[in-house]
Design an enzyme around this catalytic site. Structure first.
Site, PDB file in Angstrom:
ATOM      1  N   ASP A  88      48.266  21.454  31.897  1.00 26.53           N
ATOM      2  CA  ASP A  88      47.584  21.227  33.170  1.00 26.53           C
ATOM      3  C   ASP A  88      48.614  21.298  34.292  1.00 26.53           C
ATOM      4  OD1 ASP A  88      45.117  20.432  34.651  1.00 26.53           O
ATOM      5  OD2 ASP A  88      46.401  18.767  35.250  1.00 26.53           O
ATOM      6  N   ASP A 497      10.428  32.746  59.831  1.00 25.49           N
ATOM      7  CA  ASP A 497       9.649  32.158  58.731  1.00 25.49           C
ATOM      8  C   ASP A 497       8.194  32.045  59.143  1.00 25.49           C
ATOM      9  OD1 ASP A 497       8.999  30.882  56.274  1.00 25.49           O
ATOM     10  OD2 ASP A 497      10.956  29.911  56.238  1.00 25.49           O
ATOM     11  N   GLY A 522       6.691  34.449  61.762  1.00 25.77           N
ATOM     12  CA  GLY A 522       6.269  35.746  61.265  1.00 25.77           C
ATOM     13  C   GLY A 522       6.293  35.790  59.755  1.00 25.77           C
ATOM     14  N   ASP A 523       5.668  36.829  59.204  1.00 28.09           N
ATOM     15  CA  ASP A 523       5.622  37.034  57.754  1.00 28.09           C
ATOM     16  C   ASP A 523       6.521  38.225  57.433  1.00 28.09           C
ATOM     17  OD1 ASP A 523       5.024  37.757  55.136  1.00 28.09           O
ATOM     18  OD2 ASP A 523       2.907  37.218  55.320  1.00 28.09           O
ATOM     19  N   PHE A 524       7.610  37.977  56.687  1.00 28.74           N
ATOM     20  CA  PHE A 524       8.562  39.077  56.466  1.00 28.74           C
ATOM     21  C   PHE A 524       8.009  40.195  55.582  1.00 28.74           C
ATOM     22  CE2 PHE A 524      10.567  35.753  53.493  1.00 28.74           C
ATOM     23  CZ  PHE A 524       9.915  36.194  52.363  1.00 28.74           C
ATOM     24  N   ARG A 539      17.876  32.371  48.516  1.00 26.06           N
ATOM     25  CA  ARG A 539      16.899  31.793  47.591  1.00 26.06           C
ATOM     26  C   ARG A 539      15.504  32.389  47.821  1.00 26.06           C
ATOM     27  NH1 ARG A 539      16.369  25.753  47.067  1.00 26.06           N
ATOM     28  NH2 ARG A 539      15.967  26.264  44.901  1.00 26.06           N
TER      29      ARG A 539
END
Length: 634
Positions: A88, A497, A522-524, A539
């Site tokens: 170590d 989002d 908005g909706d991607f 994610r």
């Protein structure tokens, strides 16, 4: 002393290196030593405060690594090594031990502390000598030592520091630098063994092996016993373990430790006594280490529920406000029984979440450093929102795992009250709307607490100074966006989002006139994407079915200008899909998406004109990849 006579004595012996360090492997192989590599499973969690000097800590860690492999191999690998080598390496400056940096900021802190100063590099080495006896026992004898090398850094400019940090080299090296590679440009002088700084004191190791051949046999070894080595004054005591069945015995005290007075044990001796515990075996030949591991998995759900319950009852926040309470006082404040509270507190101590100290008539409790960092509401890294989601949403869903595996459909589709599951017909419409809003808030709180902990490592993984505008698609509460603007002062980030998310986002951040984080609804998958130099997908991809995944990537590719970038953050699986458990257990939710390795993500994005330039395994909650849009692609 020369090495070759020592090497010749090892012919036909099974020598094992209990380390996966490529640098140690190269040093020993270049010296002509033939050996197998069996990385130690020992978790490096020793309390540094228990050791009076840094070298004692390094030696003890090396001992534990080597002993773990020496004890495991006869049972797990069905062969007994002749010698196991553990090591170590640590760097110390101004009384602090510097190990491997956690992220770029940690590397900067380490390297800044070394700038213009002389520091010490210690490598602790442990040699475990094993020899089998006719009665199916294995005797172990341990020799350990350490080597110190003094290294002086030049005065380092900010430019030079960040150039080196952004090379990625510091991240897996003690002290944050590798003297044998680019890190050599930081070093002004070296006093001592150069190989010791790289990771293994070859000269001292060879001298120890040489001494081992010129002394009498180990204490207690019957005459004529076939031992791989002879003993030396530095050799430790013999520890004996039966290979199959029966009781085990351990003799003597480790060599070189101070002998405490009767009834008194120093902290260091206490720690080393734990190291000497032998591995019990069972009639089926399995090692106790394996039994312990399987029992930990069996009992894992109990540990999770104890954590969830303590958090839900407010134990950690209570002890944050008023540390040093006894069980009766905690029970009173959380409105619970004394009997139940006492057992919960003891369980939390065993899990490392609380600490107990004797005072007066009984134990008094306080939060452990782990709890103070992640489980208290006043901590910026508090995970209470995520714990609540795991307890109230994921726990019930995972209780249906068998059915989900049999049916092969998302777990939430069969859970009452869950999205896609049956709604309680008695719930009035207005209450259902309120419940839906509350559920969104709980979900956002969970994602925000998780993102705040993971975001720092992702935001600092790469040099993003060339990107002035960024768009975080599905960025929820803006936790990652805020960390990006902190790490990169010239960047502004737009969070894109769903309207239902954006309308609730104000409660998770404080707006200011100079804010560089903004929100757009908005909706991607349907709406036009904003213009930006850098697009962010954190994610998102793992949860999308193939059709929606390809649609989203096509839309991002169309919106991204040539030379623009894409920052991808997910849990990257190992190439053989054997880990990490975080990603593979998440996949058991049976979502329509798929967990992937870094190589799979690169192949997924290449047809859309994105080329990977950097990948960062942050050793945190999420990994990261930076890609650029290739000119001439659309």
């Amino acid at each position: 002393m020369v090495l070759q006579p020592v090497i010749s004595k090892l012919a036909g012996k099974l020598v094992v290196l209990a380390s996966s360090s490529q640098r140690r492997l190269e040093i020993l192989r270049n010296a002509g030593l033939r050996f197998e590599v069996v990385p130690s499973w020992f978790q490096e969690t020793l309390d540094k405060r228990q050791f009076s000097t840094p070298q004692e800590y390094a030696v003890e860690t090396a001992r534990q690594k080597a002993l773990e492999v020496a004890r495991r191999m006869p049972f797990k690998h069905l062969k007994t090594p002749d010698i196991v080598i553990g090591a170590d390496t640590i760097v110390t400056v101004d009384g602090m031990i510097l190990e491997k940096p956690k992220n770029k900021d940690d590397a900067y802190r380490m390297l800044s502390s070394l700038s213009g100063k002389e520091h010490s590099v210690f490598t602790g080495v442990a040699i475990v000598v094993c020899y089998e006896k006719e009665n199916d026992e294995v005797d172990y004898q341990l020799i350990d030592f350490y080597e110190e090398t003094r290294v002086k850094f030049s005065d380092l400019s900010e430019e030079l520091l960040w150039e080196y940090i952004n090379s990625g080299e510091p991240m897996d090296k003690a002290g944050g630098y590798g003297i044998q590679a680019l890190g050599g440009m930081l070093v002004e002088s070296v006093h001592g063994d150069f190989h010791n700084v790289v990771g293994f004191p070859l000269n001292h190791f060879c001298r120890q092996l040489d001494v081992l051949y010129n002394h009498v046999s180990p204490v207690g070894t019957p005459e004529g016993t076939n031992t791989p080595f002879q003993s030396s004054p530095a050799a430790g005591p013999v520890h004996r373990i039966k290979k199959s069945g029966g009781d085990t015995e351990s003799t003597s005290v480790f060599n070189g430790l101070p002998t405490p007075d009767a009834g008194e044990t120093s902290p260091l001796v206490k720690h080393r006594e734990r190291v000497t515990e032998t591995t019990a075996t069972h009639g089926d030949g399995g090692a106790a280490g394996d039994l312990k591991r399987i029992c930990e998995l069996i009992d894992g759900f109990k540990a999770s529920k104890a954590l969830f319950s303590a958090s839900s009852l407010g134990v950690f926040d209570l002890l944050s406000r008023t540390p040093g309470l006894d069980a009766a006082q905690v029970a009173h404040d959380i409105s619970a029984s004394v009997r139940g509270t006492e057992r919960l507190l003891e369980a939390c101590v065993s899990l490392g979440l609380l600490e107990a100290g004797e005072r007066g008539s009984g134990p008094r409790y306080q939060n452990s450093p782990l709890a103070r960092r992640f489980l208290c509401s006043d901590s910026p890294w508090c995970l209470q929102g995520y714990l609540q989601r795991c307890d109230q949403t994921l726990w019930p869903l995972f209780s249906r795992l068998e059915a989900a595996v049999v049916e092969g459909r998302p777990q939430r589709q069969g859970a009452p009250g869950a999205a896609g599951g049956p709604q309680d017909p008695r719930t009035p419409p207005q209450d259902a709307a309120r419940t839906s809003r509350d559920a969104r808030l709980r979900f956002m709180d969970a994602m925000d607490s998780y993102a705040k902990v993971a975001a720092v490592a992702v935001a600092t993984a790469f040099d993003l100074s060339s990107f002035k505008t960024a768009c975080d698609l599905g960025g929820c509460t803006g936790a990652l966006a805020r960390e990006l603007t902190k790490a990169h002062p010239g960047m502004s980030v737009l969070v894109f989002d769903l309207p239902a998310v954006v309308e609730l986002s104000d409660g998770f951040h404080q707006q200011s006139s100079g804010s560089r984080v903004t929100f757009t609804a908005g909706d991607f998958l349907q709406d036009s994407l904003p213009q930006a130099d850098l697009f962010i997908l954190a994610r998102i991809l793992h949860d999308l079915p193939e059709e929606k995944l390809q649609l989203l990537l096509g839309r991002v590719a169309a919106a991204c200008r040539p030379g623009g970038g894409l920052l991808l953050s997910e849990v990257f699986l190992d190439p053989d899909r054997s880990g990490p458990p975080t990603g593979l257990l998440q996949a058991l939710s049976m979502s329509e998406g798929r967990q992937r390795s870094a190589a799979e993500y690169r192949r997924l994005l290449a047809p859309h004109g994105f080329t990977c330039t950097h990948t960062a395994h942050t050793h945190g909650l999420l990994d990261a990849m930076l890609l650029t849009k290739t000119p001439g692609t659309s």
